[in-house]
Scaffold this active site. Structure first.
Site, PDB file in Angstrom:
ATOM      1  CB  SER A   8      -7.488   3.044   0.543  1.00 36.87           C
ATOM      2  OG  SER A   8      -7.201   4.297   0.933  1.00 36.87           O
ATOM      3  CG  ASP A  37      -4.181   8.758  -3.748  1.00 36.10           C
ATOM      4  OD1 ASP A  37      -5.384   9.406  -3.392  1.00 36.10           O
ATOM      5  OD2 ASP A  37      -4.495   7.335  -4.105  1.00 36.10           O
ATOM      6  CG  HIS A  57      -8.497   6.832  -3.332  1.00 33.84           C
ATOM      7  ND1 HIS A  57      -7.150   6.383  -2.916  1.00 33.84           N
ATOM      8  CD2 HIS A  57      -9.183   6.485  -2.592  1.00 33.84           C
ATOM      9  CE1 HIS A  57      -7.073   5.926  -1.759  1.00 33.84           C
ATOM     10  NE2 HIS A  57      -8.943   5.813  -1.266  1.00 33.84           N
TER      11      HIS A  57
END
Length: 548
Positions: free
Chosen positions: A233, A456, A485
């Site tokens: 991320s 996502d 995710h």
């Protein structure tokens, strides 16, 4: 689940009409002073190394994980000025082949991991080596985690008294009134002021460029001539900054659930895109619940499930569950279902039980963990500081109001909650940076691996495509029709095989490859297991917990 794609497409079309207003002062691109300061800090770290020993007791790490610190300049333009210490954790490579106990696996140095955020700590990463899917990596690599600057024990940042962080129950209206907007504006101004007052002049130095520079100092302190790194991320964004700034120091890099690094997207437009994408994933979840109406009884269509969810919101607004859970806490709990589909069964069960008169599962799921208030407040402070410092933001409330009102018409689930999360950036009291135009040319960077789930919501798929375009020689592996995710070493054996091949052997698939999505979760009846709450380390909003 194709209906969800319509929401996402509508959100994407709308985003093309959203404009970024002038955002006040923006700093210059990184210059000679910072480059020189980084060189000085790297040389010092290489000479000093890291003295690993027992980890602080409050980290709860077992004896085989050792900890140490590395010093980095608060301000890289002044490398002889104030230093801050980052706490680092490490588990040595086991050298044990999990499939052949007689074979000794040669070491490949350190694998450094960052879980995202901004504001998440990676100190517990070395524990991952006991999980079967990670054992091959644990055999070959020293697993290294750390707390980035501002996080936990690494010069912690704070913007408010942690005792005031969890306030509940809260309302979180999907379509806020003008009075509620004024209340949230006041809250955002106070929060931004609190960050400035508590951090002082140091506040401006908590940013993604410094996180990338810190990573190079850590590389040198670990004795590595080149870096092997996995970021998830937000970790992919400053990992990409690292690749841009220090391509000659890269060995291998995995970008798991990539942030869109386009300077025009950092961070205001990325957050709008995120809100649009969450609407599609919220629909995916509701369609799954409807498919299992025989278990949950919440409706046979996504719309019927939504009506039951709204019924719960209305009831909680009048009478909070357990005195703690209002619509805001409900929304935060169900937002997690947008990140991880393994949370779908527990959310569906809790909602079904609540509507039938049993609020206990919902309270267990959604109640703030007051013992974690200090950690959550710190996480949120770092998230806010990094994103506000990284780039210009609109400073005119009318821009925020216009853009989020438009977006909420097609993507109501997360839009305003996300806006409130980031609104302190409109009133930020530290200088802003100009985002770096991340890109590498052919041959400048060793091949890197980008992983992305097609649906996502936290880091929409377009971000992975943009990262792939910008990092020459990169390979993109897509998990089709899936939306979890963070997909490395999850339930998809195809994805895991690509990561293993790359990190262990340096092998990459074709420039763009795909894996079929992993199966959706199976429904669980109320008696099958207890409600599981996410830990703070599971959150990544980019990913902090939403403030009340």
């Amino acid at each position: 689940m194709r209906a969800a794609a319509l929401y996402t497409a509508a959100g994407a079309m709308l985003l093309s009409t959203l404009s970024l207003a002038p955002a006040g002062t923006a700093g210059a691109a990184p210059g000679a002073d910072e480059r020189h300061g980084t060189t000085v800090a790297v040389a010092r770290a290489k000479a000093a190394g890291i003295d690993f020993g027992r980890c602080p007791k409050n980290q709860g790490l077992p004896a085989h994980v050792r900890c140490g610190t590395v010093s980095v300049p608060l301000d890289y333009a002044r490398p002889d000025g104030k230093q801050i210490r980052l706490l680092v954790s490490r588990a040595r490579a086991t050298h044990k082949d999990p499939h052949n106990s007689k074979r000794r696996v040669p070491g490949q140095g350190a694998l450094v991991y960052n879980p995202g955020g901004p504001g998440a700590s990676g100190l517990h990463f070395p524990l991952i080596g006991v999980i079967p899917a990670w054992k091959r990596l644990a055999a070959a690599y020293d697993l290294v985690g750390y707390a980035p600057r501002g996080v936990g024990p690494s010069a912690p940042l704070s913007c408010q008294d942690p005792k005031q962080y969890f306030k509940g129950p809260s309302m979180a209206p999907t379509y806020p009134s003008e009075a509620y907007k004024k209340e949230r504006i006041a809250h955002a101004k106070a929060y931004a002021r609190g960050c400035a007052e508590r951090a002082g002049s140091a506040l401006r130095h908590y940013n993604s460029l410094n996180n990338a520079r810190d990573l190079d100092v850590l590389r040198a302190a670990l004795g590595q001539s080149k870096l092997t790194f996995m970021g998830a991320s937000y970790g992919t964004y400053f990992g990409a900054l690292y690749a841009h700034l220090f391509p000659q120091h890269v060995r291998r890099m995995v970008f798991d659930s990539a942030v869109n690094p386009d300077p025009k997207q950092i961070w205001y437009h990325n957050n709008l895109a995120q809100s649009a994408a969450f609407e599609g994933r919220w629909t995916d979840f509701r369609e799954w619940v409807a498919e299992h109406d025989d278990v949950y009884g919440l409706g046979i269509t996504a719309d019927e499930v939504l009506r039951n969810y709204e019924k719960a919101r209305a009831r909680l607004a009048t009478k909070p569950a357990g005195g703690k859970i209002g619509p805001g806490q409900l929304q935060e709990a169900f937002l997690q279902a947008g990140y991880y589909d393994d949370h779908w069964p527990s959310r569906a069960r809790a909602l079904a039980a609540y509507l039938k008169g049993d609020s206990k599962p919902l309270v267990e799921l959604a109640a703030p963990v007051t013992e974690a208030a200090a950690e959550e407040e710190n996480t949120n402070a770092v998230y806010t500081a990094v994103e506000c410092n990284d780039a210009p933001w609109p400073t005119d409330w009318a821009v925020w109001d216009r853009d989020n009102t438009r977006l909420a018409r097609v993507a109501p689930f997360e839009t305003w909650d996300n806006a409130w999360m980031n609104l302190p950036c409109a009133y930020w009291q530290a200088p802003r940076q100009k985002p770096v135009d991340v890109r590498t040319g052919p041959g400048e960077l060793p091949p890197t691996l980008i992983l992305a789930a097609e649906r996502d919501a936290a880091t929409p798929y377009e971000g992975a495509l943009e990262m792939h375009r910008r990092l020459a020689g990169s390979v993109l592996v897509t998990e089709r029709d899936a939306g979890t995710h963070g997909i490395a070493y999850g339930p998809n054996a195809c994805v895991n095989g690509h990561v293993d091949a790359y990190l262990l052997e340096g092998r990459l698939p074709e420039r763009r490859s795909a894996c079929e999505g992993h199966p959706e979760p199976k429904p669980e009846r109320a008696t099958e297991r207890k409600v599981k709450k996410p830990t703070p380390h599971q959150r990544d909003r980019h990913e902090p917990a939403a403030r009340p």
